[in-house]
Design a protein around this motif. Sequence first.
Motif, short mmCIF file in Angstrom:
data_model
loop_
_atom_site.label_atom_id
_atom_site.label_comp_id
_atom_site.label_asym_id
_atom_site.label_seq_id
_atom_site.Cartn_x
_atom_site.Cartn_y
_atom_site.Cartn_z
N TRP A 1 0.84 -1.20 0.00
CA TRP A 1 0.00 0.00 0.00
C TRP A 1 0.87 1.24 0.00
O TRP A 1 1.87 1.32 0.72
CB TRP A 1 -0.92 0.02 1.22
N TRP B 1 -2.00 7.51 1.19
CA TRP B 1 -2.71 7.64 2.47
C TRP B 1 -3.07 6.28 3.06
O TRP B 1 -3.07 6.11 4.28
CB TRP B 1 -3.99 8.48 2.26
N ARG B 2 -3.37 5.32 2.20
CA ARG B 2 -3.69 3.99 2.72
C ARG B 2 -2.48 3.38 3.42
O ARG B 2 -2.60 2.77 4.48
CB ARG B 2 -4.15 3.09 1.58
N GLY B 3 -1.30 3.56 2.80
CA GLY B 3 -0.09 3.04 3.43
C GLY B 3 0.20 3.72 4.76
O GLY B 3 0.57 3.07 5.74
N ALA C 1 -1.98 5.12 6.72
CA ALA C 1 -2.97 4.66 7.70
C ALA C 1 -2.60 3.28 8.24
O ALA C 1 -2.70 3.02 9.45
CB ALA C 1 -4.36 4.64 7.06
N CYS C 2 -2.16 2.39 7.35
CA CYS C 2 -1.78 1.04 7.80
C CYS C 2 -0.56 1.10 8.72
O CYS C 2 -0.50 0.38 9.73
CB CYS C 2 -1.48 0.16 6.59
#
Length: 770
Positions: A327, A330-332, A334-335
């Motif tokens: 990812w 932003w997804r990365g 967030a993770c």
Amino acid sequence: MRSDNITVEPLPARSRNNYWRSTLVRAVILLAVVVVVSAIPIVRESQVRLTDSFFQIGPLPRQPSQVLVVLIDEESLQKFGRWPWPRTLLAQINTNLVEAGATAVGLDILLSEPQSVEADRALSESFRTSARTVIVDKIGMLPEGPRWVEPLPVFSEAARVGHAQAVLDKDSVCRRFSPRQLTLEGPRWAFAIEVARQVSPEQTKNYLAAYRPFASYTAIDLAAPVLVRVPYRRGEFETLSARAVLDRTALGSVRGRPVLVGFGPAEIGDRLATPLSGTLPTPGVEIHAQILDSILTGRTLRDVALGWSSLALFLSCVISVVVCQRWRGWRGLACLAILGGGAYGGAVLVYLFAGQVLPAGWLILAVIFGPLLVYSADFVQVERTVTRQLLGLRSWLRQPSQDCGTREHNLSWKLLLLQDLQTELGALYELHRALLESTEDLIAIFDERGNPIVKNQSFSAGCPAEMKAMTLDQFRAGLSPKSNATPEESREKAEHEVYLCGEPYSLRLNPLPPTFLSPRGGTILTMTSLRARQERDLARAEALGFITHELRTPLTSIQGFAELMNRYPDSPSCLTAPETIVRESKRLLAMINSYLNVLRLDAGARLLQVAPIDIQEIVRQVLDLLQPLAAANGMRLSPCHGCKPVHATGDAILINGAILNLVSNAIKYGKPGTDVEVSWREQDTETIIAVDNLGEAVPAEMIPRLFDSYYRTAEAEKTAAGWGLGLAFVKRITEKHGGSVCVESHQGGMRFEIHLPAAATVPLAAKVPA
């Protein structure tokens, strides 16, 4: 053409073995980076502070501590004098506590200096009598250097002695203590352990057995003491003032509990910073109370074994690398935030339920440095790939220049090559984009499997959302054929007419030659709107209808009188024929001009000729023109005599035509022998022109459609011939001026009103004469 509308075949995925081999290599590198960075003092200190937060967020104990703390505080010093007190007072405190039922008494007071013989003997005798008192020794900083400061022999022989030597980390915070120290008198247990041995030898033995070096009470001589973490507990210990002990008040809470006596807020005792202390350091006696409470409750706190810590760190590195590789954006982030919070939360759970300290700082560093490592490795890989591709492009575009350099790692030739490539590809891209976006046709390109790969903006705007991602066959199946042919017959034709969302289009299909996006060719779909052609046909029909019906009456009248004059020139009826022919010709010309002006205005061939107009004068001209027609129908035209002169801003010719249509309709559909009244007035910011006639009322449900083109009521069809265009023209003229038209039906007839802005708001360009 937009790149986000292009679908490109994905590159083949790397094999699973290569993927995990690369992931493990990156995880090992990340592990080494974390270990190296953790050796930096400021980073190491931050990790220790992070571990300290475990104590601050831990739950409050369910049961209060057994340990009771007696403090020599300000209240005690005010009553019994400044420190040092006579030993007799200490003896009295010890005796009173023992008599009150204390299981053990620990004096955190260094008794290394003699006082009077009587006072020392009294304190020693108190120790011997109680047989459950523990005193302290510690390392003192003397001019000749640090050395152990022991209590006087008279006291050490009468009581047990435990060392009270504090262990401070580099940041001067007490997190550990030494259970056993080498002193001048040999190995000695810590002060809190000695007190615990007086209270419960079995619990003390079990506590020490949890730490390997202290599995038994056998003497162990250690030059370097083993340090044990202090398992601090939240919440305060129950305290008692030394004054209350000496006064023998409030001693009911002493029975059956170990008591530690030390200095409180007074500035005469040691105060140390702990993970739980805030701005004010903690008195040393409370740190001993923390250790004693942990022994009696069986709470231990150890560091997680290095092997398990390393394994947890390695797993965090692997997970961080996998997340960063899978990812991005932003997804990365967030993770990774969730991963960092999970690492910290896991360390807290290990602390709460296993009584062990897992270095959460290591795990969080793995989460922080994971993206940097992965992105750096990807950047290196991309740079190598780009270099290889640029080398191929250089041979395709031009020969290498002599001043660029030919070394692979030279940046100048790459920049020049990219500039040339940008110039050539940019010109082609702008040309193709201009060609696609400049047309109003709907254009889409499909590959050999019918999947869409390119769409222009007109196609994206004209198609419903659910049809944009359809294949070519699905898209054509969703179109409605215009003719009576079936969808299958229409699809066999390369060009035919269809409907899309109710709009008519001419659809054409052309083959696409093989390209990079579609190596096996494809199909180019072009859809041209037929709306303009339909509107042109409708305008022709309107013109034909107007000529056929609206102009037939005056032409018939002119023709009849002309024939009468030709056949019977001496007839008395011919006396008024010329006047009638002129009148009807004027009315015919006015109607033609009014109609043509509206059509030209709609087509954009004519602009509004805006100027101040006198409404009263325009009404007079219309009534003069239509007065003979009204007289022929037995009706009277009645202008408003009491109306004040009003003015408006607009196109006088069009306003004249609108009023002419309303008055003509009033004459056509009014009752013979009645009046047609025309009035005008100003109301607020509007100029209102009203035409009233007596006749058959129109039903309320039909009124909203009176201004639609070609609409006529059933009663109107019976009364007079017409095409239903007049009121539609009135509405279009009024709206072009920013106004509106309305109608009211009542039992006596009809009332039509034209509402114009007092100062019509029209575009600036409209004020230029056509």
